[in-house]
Design an enzyme around this catalytic site. Structure first.
Site, PDB file in Angstrom:
ATOM      1  N   CYS A 190      48.256  82.645  41.353  1.00 27.56           N
ATOM      2  CA  CYS A 190      48.664  83.146  40.037  1.00 27.56           C
ATOM      3  C   CYS A 190      48.311  82.144  38.946  1.00 27.56           C
ATOM      4  O   CYS A 190      49.019  81.150  38.743  1.00 27.56           O
ATOM      5  CB  CYS A 190      50.165  83.447  40.044  1.00 27.56           C
ATOM      6  SG  CYS A 190      50.755  84.065  38.454  1.00 27.56           S
ATOM      7  N   CYS A 193      50.845  81.803  36.110  1.00 28.55           N
ATOM      8  CA  CYS A 193      52.049  81.052  36.504  1.00 28.55           C
ATOM      9  C   CYS A 193      51.766  79.555  36.621  1.00 28.55           C
ATOM     10  O   CYS A 193      52.579  78.738  36.212  1.00 28.55           O
ATOM     11  CB  CYS A 193      52.551  81.536  37.862  1.00 28.55           C
ATOM     12  SG  CYS A 193      52.580  83.319  38.037  1.00 28.55           S
ATOM     13  N   ASP A 194      50.646  79.199  37.202  1.00 28.60           N
ATOM     14  CA  ASP A 194      50.462  77.811  37.627  1.00 28.60           C
ATOM     15  C   ASP A 194      49.362  77.050  36.892  1.00 28.60           C
ATOM     16  O   ASP A 194      49.192  75.848  37.118  1.00 28.60           O
ATOM     17  CB  ASP A 194      50.195  77.776  39.140  1.00 28.60           C
ATOM     18  CG  ASP A 194      51.408  78.258  39.927  1.00 28.60           C
ATOM     19  OD1 ASP A 194      52.529  78.130  39.403  1.00 28.60           O
ATOM     20  OD2 ASP A 194      51.237  78.772  41.046  1.00 28.60           O
TER      21      ASP A 194
END
Ligand SMILES: Cc1cc2nc3c(=O)[nH]c(=O)nc-3n(C[C@H](O)[C@H](O)[C@H](O)COP(=O)(O)OP(=O)(O)OC[C@H]3O[C@@H](n4cnc5c(N)ncnc54)[C@H](O)[C@@H]3O)c2cc1C
Length: 373
Positions: A190, A193-194
């Site tokens: 992701c 997200c990261d």
């Protein structure tokens, strides 16, 4: 009074420690964004404090929620507080996709971030506090032809007047042992997200479709260099996406390149790559690896009953409705656009409110919500 919250899969969270959120009037400065992928272990063990096995507890409820990720457990919190006494059939990944990651820094309310399994432990404790029964089983078959709806898990039949399907989606992985070992320690699925963890780092993205190119382009906001690795010499992605990537000085495209091994002990330090034409191997230095080869929505048990789109995701009508009255849908199982914990949680909230109002409209529960169905 102890501030210890109940455990989820063996984890417990102590809010009396250093990680307490700063007081609202004294906002914490943005912490140094050092990546510590060696931090808390990623927990996958099922079962929480009031874990109920498939052979005990209620099997019938006004509302059953299938799935225990952010969508399912948020739906459970709302439904339980509306006295619907929901049963959550949590599946074989209790807690959902966030159980597979470490630091979550974009979920509101946690200015210092929180580990994925800890966050899901809190979701579950909150749902259980209001009377949700959680059973860690996978549904293998359903009959939605009439009410009560019937669901089967490990040979046990469950019945409900209303149903929320929140079975999420599973990110596809390469299937390497080293990839599994280093998930949440530099291996991710992701970018939204990261990506933030990889400021000025050199990273690689695996995949050849539009999503892979989108993720690579997004990651150039943070990374010093993004290597795109693709097993073939042609891409599934649209030509414009490929052209854009070729023009981007931070992206280097490597075709005919497969990943054989993710290198590193505590965190990713490199990759062992193989030329898919010549078989020749080489090593590449990298601080992170993003797998962008797709997601598989978890719809198997519902496919004969609920409509799916061309990508296999469930189709929703008017926010959370399915084509079957009384069956509601929430989270990543229908959403391939946002795919975030907070959007899934929001969806779960909407599905629970819709289910509650629908049950009232059917005279199954007392009509007491402010808005008419
Ligand atoms: C590596 C990784 C890191 C991520 N990091 C972040 C992040 O930092 N921030 C963020 O906002 N989002 C992040 N995400 C995305 C986020 O995890 C998802 O958007 C979110 O979990 C979706 O929630 P959901 O409840 O819809 O589904 P899921 O979390 O996928 O949960 C689905 C649930 O359904 C259950 N289930 C499936 N099939 C069945 C069945 N047949 N019977 C019963 N139960 C079933 C599963 O056991 C699971 O409990 C990340 C995702 C990944 C893969």
């Amino acid at each position: 009074m102890s501030k210890q919250t109940p455990a989820f899969g063996g984890l417990s969270i102590d809010f009396s420690g250093d990680t307490a959120p700063a007081a609202p009037f004294a906002p914490a400065p943005l912490p140094e964004m050092a990546i510590d992928f060696g931090a808390a272990p990623v927990a996958t063990a099922p079962g929480g404090p009031s874990f109920v096995s498939a052979h005990e507890g209620r099997t019938e409820s006004k509302l059953i929620i299938v799935g225990s990720g952010p969508a399912g457990l948020t739906a459970a919190i709302y439904a339980a507080r509306a006295n619907l006494e929901p049963i959550v059939l949590a599946g074989s990944t209790p807690g959902g996709q966030l159980m597979l990651t470490s630091d979550v820094e974009n979920y509101p309310g946690f200015p210092d971030g929180i580990q994925g399994p800890d966050l899901m432990g809190l979701f579950r404790a909150q749902a259980e506090r209001f009377g949700t029964q959680v059973v860690d089983v996978d549904i293998d078959r359903v009959d939605l032809s009439q009410r009560p709806f019937r669901l089967w898990a490990r040979g046990i039949e469950y019945k409900a007047q209303a149903l929320i399907v929140a079975t999420g989606a599973s990110a596809m992985w390469l299937g390497l042992d080293s990839e599994t070992r280093l998930r949440g320690r530099g291996v991710s699925a992701c970018a939204t997200c990261d990506g933030f963890f990889f400021r000025d780092k050199e990273i690689a993205v695996v995949g050849g479709g539009d999503t892979a190119f989108e993720e690579a382009s997004y990651l150039t906001r943070f990374a010093s260099k993004v290597h795109m690795l693709h097993r073939r010499d042609e891409f599934r992605a649209s030509r414009i996406m490929v052209e854009r990537a070729r023009m981007n000085p931070k992206i280097e495209i490597h075709t005919n390149t497969g990943v054989e091994e993710v290198l590193g002990d505590e965190k990713v330090t490199g990759l062992r790559l193989k030329d898919t034409e010549t078989g020749k191997e080489r090593e590449m230095t990298a601080d992170g690896l993003f797998i962008a080869i797709g997601h598989r929505p978890n719809t198997e048990a519902f496919r004969d009953w609920l409509e799916v789109d061309v990508k296999g995701y469930l189709v929703v009508r008017d926010k959370t409705n399915s084509d079957i009255e009384g069956v509601f849908i929430a989270g990543d199982v229908h959403d391939h656009r946002y795919r975030q914990a907070v959007t899934a949680a929001g969806d779960g909230c909407m599905a629970a409110i819709d289910a509650e109002r629908w049950l009232e409209s059917q005279g199954i529960t007392e009509a007491n919500t402010l808005t008419a169905w």
